[in-house]
Design a protein around this motif. Structure first.
Motif, PDB file in Angstrom:
ATOM      1  N   ASN A 322       0.884  -1.330  -0.154  1.00  0.00           N
ATOM      2  CA  ASN A 322       0.011   0.006  -0.008  1.00  0.00           C
ATOM      3  C   ASN A 322       0.880   1.422  -0.087  1.00  0.00           C
ATOM      4  OD1 ASN A 322      -2.468  -0.071  -0.138  1.00  0.00           O
ATOM      5  ND2 ASN A 322      -3.141  -0.966   1.609  1.00  0.00           N
ATOM      6  N   LYS A 323       1.783   1.066  -0.600  1.00  0.00           N
ATOM      7  CA  LYS A 323       2.932   2.344  -0.623  1.00  0.00           C
ATOM      8  C   LYS A 323       3.062   3.144  -2.153  1.00  0.00           C
ATOM      9  CE  LYS A 323       5.825   2.080   3.321  1.00  0.00           C
ATOM     10  NZ  LYS A 323       6.953   1.203   3.774  1.00  0.00           N
ATOM     11  N   PHE A 324       2.060   2.759  -2.894  1.00  0.00           N
ATOM     12  CA  PHE A 324       1.926   3.413  -4.106  1.00  0.00           C
ATOM     13  C   PHE A 324       1.693   4.927  -4.059  1.00  0.00           C
ATOM     14  CE2 PHE A 324      -0.252   4.371  -8.165  1.00  0.00           C
ATOM     15  CZ  PHE A 324       0.638   4.031  -9.143  1.00  0.00           C
ATOM     16  N   GLY A 325       2.416   5.549  -4.523  1.00  0.00           N
ATOM     17  CA  GLY A 325       2.469   6.949  -4.572  1.00  0.00           C
ATOM     18  C   GLY A 325       2.625   7.844  -5.504  1.00  0.00           C
ATOM     19  N   ASP A 328       5.606   7.098  -8.261  1.00  0.00           N
ATOM     20  CA  ASP A 328       5.110   5.856  -8.736  1.00  0.00           C
ATOM     21  C   ASP A 328       4.184   6.259 -10.005  1.00  0.00           C
ATOM     22  OD1 ASP A 328       6.671   4.495  -6.981  1.00  0.00           O
ATOM     23  OD2 ASP A 328       5.087   4.791  -5.611  1.00  0.00           O
ATOM     24  N   PHE A 329       3.075   7.079  -9.588  1.00  0.00           N
ATOM     25  CA  PHE A 329       2.280   7.601 -10.538  1.00  0.00           C
ATOM     26  C   PHE A 329       2.874   7.972 -11.841  1.00  0.00           C
ATOM     27  CE2 PHE A 329      -1.487  10.230 -11.965  1.00  0.00           C
ATOM     28  CZ  PHE A 329      -2.194   9.233 -12.125  1.00  0.00           C
ATOM     29  N   LEU A 330       3.882   8.924 -11.532  1.00  0.00           N
ATOM     30  CA  LEU A 330       4.684   9.746 -12.586  1.00  0.00           C
ATOM     31  C   LEU A 330       5.194   8.910 -13.586  1.00  0.00           C
ATOM     32  CD1 LEU A 330       4.595  12.713 -13.161  1.00  0.00           C
ATOM     33  CD2 LEU A 330       6.908  12.813 -11.808  1.00  0.00           C
ATOM     34  N   SER A 331       6.019   7.735 -12.879  1.00  0.00           N
ATOM     35  CA  SER A 331       6.694   6.946 -13.654  1.00  0.00           C
ATOM     36  C   SER A 331       5.589   5.974 -14.238  1.00  0.00           C
ATOM     37  CB  SER A 331       7.581   5.978 -12.854  1.00  0.00           C
ATOM     38  OG  SER A 331       7.001   4.929 -11.950  1.00  0.00           O
ATOM     39  N   LYS A 367       0.264  16.516 -18.909  1.00  0.00           N
ATOM     40  CA  LYS A 367       1.197  17.451 -18.913  1.00  0.00           C
ATOM     41  C   LYS A 367       0.750  18.133 -17.745  1.00  0.00           C
ATOM     42  CE  LYS A 367       1.662  18.787 -23.623  1.00  0.00           C
ATOM     43  NZ  LYS A 367       0.583  19.447 -24.464  1.00  0.00           N
ATOM     44  N   HIS A 368      -0.472  18.588 -17.558  1.00  0.00           N
ATOM     45  CA  HIS A 368      -0.914  19.131 -16.260  1.00  0.00           C
ATOM     46  C   HIS A 368      -0.700  18.327 -14.932  1.00  0.00           C
ATOM     47  CE1 HIS A 368      -3.666  22.407 -17.803  1.00  0.00           C
ATOM     48  NE2 HIS A 368      -2.791  22.071 -18.730  1.00  0.00           N
ATOM     49  N   ILE A 369      -0.908  16.910 -15.174  1.00  0.00           N
ATOM     50  CA  ILE A 369      -0.749  16.004 -14.148  1.00  0.00           C
ATOM     51  C   ILE A 369       0.565  16.058 -13.835  1.00  0.00           C
ATOM     52  CG2 ILE A 369      -0.557  13.432 -13.536  1.00  0.00           C
ATOM     53  CD1 ILE A 369      -2.918  13.097 -15.227  1.00  0.00           C
ATOM     54  N   GLU A 370       1.692  16.036 -14.699  1.00  0.00           N
ATOM     55  CA  GLU A 370       3.030  16.218 -14.323  1.00  0.00           C
ATOM     56  C   GLU A 370       3.559  17.512 -13.574  1.00  0.00           C
ATOM     57  OE1 GLU A 370       4.982  13.406 -17.681  1.00  0.00           O
ATOM     58  OE2 GLU A 370       4.243  15.190 -18.338  1.00  0.00           O
ATOM     59  N   ALA A 371       2.886  18.524 -14.092  1.00  0.00           N
ATOM     60  CA  ALA A 371       3.160  19.937 -13.407  1.00  0.00           C
ATOM     61  C   ALA A 371       2.716  19.588 -11.621  1.00  0.00           C
ATOM     62  CB  ALA A 371       2.441  20.873 -14.010  1.00  0.00           C
ATOM     63  N   ILE A 372       1.453  19.213 -11.642  1.00  0.00           N
ATOM     64  CA  ILE A 372       0.818  19.104 -10.207  1.00  0.00           C
ATOM     65  C   ILE A 372       1.993  18.040  -9.402  1.00  0.00           C
ATOM     66  CG2 ILE A 372      -0.881  18.330  -8.876  1.00  0.00           C
ATOM     67  CD1 ILE A 372      -2.848  18.925 -11.324  1.00  0.00           C
ATOM     68  N   ILE A 373       2.298  17.162 -10.063  1.00  0.00           N
ATOM     69  CA  ILE A 373       3.042  16.056  -9.091  1.00  0.00           C
ATOM     70  C   ILE A 373       4.511  16.822  -8.613  1.00  0.00           C
ATOM     71  CG2 ILE A 373       4.032  13.931  -8.960  1.00  0.00           C
ATOM     72  CD1 ILE A 373       1.864  12.750 -10.756  1.00  0.00           C
ATOM     73  N   HIS A 374       5.052  17.366  -9.825  1.00  0.00           N
ATOM     74  CA  HIS A 374       6.121  18.218  -9.594  1.00  0.00           C
ATOM     75  C   HIS A 374       6.166  19.267  -8.441  1.00  0.00           C
ATOM     76  CE1 HIS A 374       7.714  16.465 -13.591  1.00  0.00           C
ATOM     77  NE2 HIS A 374       8.700  15.935 -12.709  1.00  0.00           N
ATOM     78  N   SER A 382       4.386  10.734  -1.470  1.00  0.00           N
ATOM     79  CA  SER A 382       3.931   9.261  -1.074  1.00  0.00           C
ATOM     80  C   SER A 382       2.762   9.109  -0.030  1.00  0.00           C
ATOM     81  CB  SER A 382       5.418   8.981  -0.335  1.00  0.00           C
ATOM     82  OG  SER A 382       5.583   9.875   0.760  1.00  0.00           O
ATOM     83  N   THR A 383       2.353  10.096   0.292  1.00  0.00           N
ATOM     84  CA  THR A 383       0.942  10.127   1.252  1.00  0.00           C
ATOM     85  C   THR A 383       0.060  10.977   0.790  1.00  0.00           C
ATOM     86  OG1 THR A 383       2.651   9.571   3.052  1.00  0.00           O
ATOM     87  CG2 THR A 383       0.185   9.689   3.607  1.00  0.00           C
ATOM     88  N   PRO A 384      -0.768  10.690  -0.441  1.00  0.00           N
ATOM     89  CA  PRO A 384      -1.555  11.665  -0.903  1.00  0.00           C
ATOM     90  C   PRO A 384      -2.730  12.102  -0.078  1.00  0.00           C
ATOM     91  CG  PRO A 384      -1.105   9.854  -2.602  1.00  0.00           C
ATOM     92  CD  PRO A 384      -0.356   9.651  -1.062  1.00  0.00           C
ATOM     93  N   ALA A 385      -2.984  11.239   0.860  1.00  0.00           N
ATOM     94  CA  ALA A 385      -4.016  11.609   2.062  1.00  0.00           C
ATOM     95  C   ALA A 385      -3.887  13.032   2.478  1.00  0.00           C
ATOM     96  CB  ALA A 385      -4.092  10.601   2.896  1.00  0.00           C
ATOM     97  N   LYS A 386      -2.595  13.402   2.692  1.00  0.00           N
ATOM     98  CA  LYS A 386      -2.419  14.644   3.385  1.00  0.00           C
ATOM     99  C   LYS A 386      -2.691  15.816   2.609  1.00  0.00           C
ATOM    100  CE  LYS A 386       1.712  13.436   6.037  1.00  0.00           C
ATOM    101  NZ  LYS A 386       3.269  13.065   6.107  1.00  0.00           N
ATOM    102  N   LEU A 387      -3.265  15.652   1.354  1.00  0.00           N
ATOM    103  CA  LEU A 387      -3.271  16.684   0.597  1.00  0.00           C
ATOM    104  C   LEU A 387      -4.745  17.486   1.039  1.00  0.00           C
ATOM    105  CD1 LEU A 387      -2.445  15.542  -2.829  1.00  0.00           C
ATOM    106  CD2 LEU A 387      -1.438  17.452  -1.587  1.00  0.00           C
ATOM    107  N   ASN A 388      -4.685  18.320   2.187  1.00  0.00           N
ATOM    108  CA  ASN A 388      -5.693  19.034   2.617  1.00  0.00           C
ATOM    109  C   ASN A 388      -5.904  20.375   1.603  1.00  0.00           C
ATOM    110  OD1 ASN A 388      -3.880  20.911   3.138  1.00  0.00           O
ATOM    111  ND2 ASN A 388      -3.999  20.227   5.471  1.00  0.00           N
TER     112      ASN A 388
END
Ligand code: GDP
Ligand code: MG
Length: 437
Positions: A322-325, A328-331, A367-374, A382-388
Motif C-alpha cells: 500500500n505504498k503506491f504514491g 510511482d504514478f508519475l513513472s 502535462k498538467h498532471i506532471e506539473a501538479i506532481i512536481h 508518498s502520502t496523498p491523503a495529506k493533501l488538504n
C-alpha cells in the motif's frame, strides 16, 4: 450501448439467488432487444436467444447455485460461437504473399494497410511492401506514403498511372525483384457499393490472385456494414474481415451480424488511428467486451509487451504494501503513454469503464498532471491523503493549475490505485507472473 444494455438485462439474474423460467424468458427478451439495438440482424438475434434458452434449460440453470453467473456464461459462450471460433491468422504462404484490401471509402483500408505492414514487420522474417492502388485522389497516394514513412515500410506507387491492375502487378514485380515477401495492396473505395468500384476490385483480384483478400469495414456503420460485407463477399469471396474503429462507441453488433451473414472470420480489429492500434480478433474477448466484462486478456498482453519488468516488480511490491504514491504514478504515466491512451486501457478493465465515465482523461492531461506532481513535496507524493485544502491551494499556484484539476487528479490516482489492485487479483495475477514477478 450493447454492453450496458446486456448488463442491465443480466442484472435481473445476477441478483437472484433463484431464478424462475419466467425470469429466464424475461432476461432473454431483454438480451434480444439489446442485440437488436446494436444492429444485430433480427433473425440472428432471435436464433441467438432461442439457442441460449435451450442451453439454459438443458443445463439446469434454474437449480444451479449461481444461476445468474451461469446465464452470463451461456450468453458469453453463445456470443463467442456466433462470432467465430478461434482466431485465424492470415495466409502468408505465397512468395511473395499478396494481401488485397477491399472496402468502402473511409472504412480504414489505408490505415489498416499500414497497421498490418507494421505488425508483420515486427515478425523478423517478414519484409512487407505497400502498394498504392487508389488512383482517384492524389491525396490517397500521399496518405499511404506518410503511413509508410511513419512505420519505415517502403511504398510502391506510380502517380502517372491510373490503372490499378497495372500498378498492383508492377508492385508485385517490384517486390519480387527487391526481396519483399509480403505485398499489401491498398485500393480505392467509394462511399457506397456501386458497379464500377466492384468491377475494379474484382479485376484487381482476378489479375493478382491474392493469398488473402481482406474486407475492411467500419464497425460504427451498423446494419449497413452487413449489407456492404455481403456485396463484397458475393464478388470477391474474401478470406477475412477487418473491423475498424472499435475504439469509438463500440457497436458489437457489426461483428456478430457480419460473421453470421458472410460466414468469414473476423481477423483483426482496429482500435485507433495510430499505427499500433491493431489487435488480433478473439471472439471470446469480443464477447466479454460486449458483455462489459472488460478485456483483461488484451490488456495483459499489451502491458506485457510494453512494461519494463524491473519497474513492474518494484511497483508490485509497493502496491502490496500500500505504498503506491504519486512518484510511482508519475513513472506509470510514462509507461502508460507507451501503451496507448489511459482511457483505452481503463476501458479494458472490468468495471473501470463505468467508473471513469464523466471523467475526461485525455493524453494532454498528462502535462498538467506532471506539473501538479512536481509541485508536491516528497511527503505529499508518498502520502496523498495529506493533501488538504491549503496544500492543494499551494500546489495549484505552484503548478499553474486549479484546485479542481488537483481534485480530478486525486480521483484519477484513486482509480489508478484501484486498477493496480484489480490487476493483482484475478486476471492480474497472471499479468504479474508474466511480468516476471
Ligand atoms: P480508407 O478510405 O478505407 O483508406 O480509410 P482510411 O484509412 O483513410 O481511414 C479513414 C479515417 O478513419 C481516417 O481518418 C483514419 O484515421 C480513421 N481510422 C481508420 N481506422 C481507425 C480506427 O481503428 N480507429 C479510429 N478511431 N479511426 C480510424
Ligand atoms: Mg484509402
Amino acid at each position: 450501448n450493447l454492453s450496458e444494455k446486456l448488463d442491465k438485462a443480466l442484472h435481473v439474474l445476477k441478483g437472484h439467488g433463484q431464478i424462475t423460467e419466467i425470469n429466464v424468458a424475461e432476461t432473454l427478451k431483454e438480451v434480444r432487444r439489446a442485440l437488436l439495438d446494436a444492429d444485430v440482424n433480427f433473425k440472428i438475434a432471435k436464433e441467438f436467444t432461442n439457442k441460449v434458452k435451450e442451453k439454459a434449460m438443458g443445463q439446469d440453470v434454474l437449480t444451479s447455485l449461481q444461476p445468474g453467473q451461469l446465464m452470463v456464461k451461456l450468453v458469453k459462450d453463445e456470443l463467442t460461437e456466433l462470432m467465430g471460433g478461434d482466431a485465424e491468422g492470415i495466409n502468408l504462404s505465397g512468395a511473395p504473399s499478396i494481401i488485397l484490401m477491399s472496402g468502402l471509402q473511409g472504412s480504414g483500408k489505408t490505415t489498416f494497410s499500414g497497421k498490418l505492414a507494421n505488425y508483420l514487420k515486427t515478425k523478423k522474417t517478414k519484409k512487407p511492401l505497400l502498394v498504392a492502388c487508389d488512383v482517384y485522389r492524389p491525396a490517397a497516394i500521399d496518405q499511404l506514403h506518410v503511413v509508410g514513412e511513419q512505420i519505415g515500410v517502403e511504398v510502391f506507387s506510380d502517380r502517372g498511372n491510373n490503372d490499378p491492375v497495372a500498378i498492383s502487378k508492377a508492385g508485385i514485380a517490384h517486390a519480387k525483384a527487391n526481396g519483399f515477401n509480403v505485398v499489401i495492396i491498398d485500393t480505392a473505395g467509394r462511399l457506397a457499393v456501386d458497379e464500377q468500384m466492384m468491377k475494379e476490385i474484382a479485376n484487381i483480384h482476378k489479375a493478382i490472385q491474392p493469398q488473402e483478400t481482406l474486407f475492411v469495414v467500419d464497425s460504427m456503420t451498423g446494419q449497413d456494414a452487413v449489407n456492404t460485407a455481403k456485396s463484397f463477399n458475393d464478388i470477391l469471396n474474401f478470406d477475412g474481415v477487418i473491423l475498424t474503429k472499435l475504439d469509438g462507441d463500440t457497436r458489437g453488433g457489426a461483428a456478430i451480424s457480419i460473421k453470421s451473414v458472410v460466414n468469414k472470420p473476423i481477423k483483426f480489429i482496429g482500435t485507433g488511428e495510430k499505427m499500433d492500434a491493431i489487435d488480433v480478433f478473439y471472439p471470446s474477448r469480443m464477447a466479454e467486451r460486449i458483455l462489459g466484462m472488460g478485456d483483461v486478456v488484451s490488456l495483459v498482453e499489451r502491458a506485457q509487451e510494453q512494461f519494463d519488468e524491473e519497474e513492474a516488480r518494484k511497483i508490485q511490491k509497493k502496491i502490496a504494501k500500500n505504498k503506491f504514491g504519486f512518484d510511482d504514478f508519475l513513472s506509470q504515466i510514462q509507461q502508460i503513454k507507451k501503451m496507448g491512451s489511459l482511457k483505452d486501457l481503463m476501458g479494458m478493465i472490468p468495471g473501470a469503464g463505468k467508473a471513469l465515465k464523466g471523467l475526461d482523461i485525455d493524453d494532454d492531461a498528462f502535462k498538467h498532471i506532471e506539473a501538479i506532481i512536481h509541485s508536491m513535496t516528497p511527503d505529499e507524493r508518498s502520502t496523498p491523503a495529506k493533501l488538504n485544502a491549503s496544500r492543494k491551494k499551494r500546489i495549484a499556484k505552484g503548478s499553474g493549475t486549479s484546485i479542481q484539476e488537483i481534485n480530478q487528479l486525486l480521483k484519477q490516482f484513486d482509480q489508478m490505485s484501484k486498477m493496480m489492485k484489480m490487476m493483482q487479483g484475478g486476471g492480474g495475477k497472471k499479468m504479474m507472473q508474466m511480468m516476471g514477478a
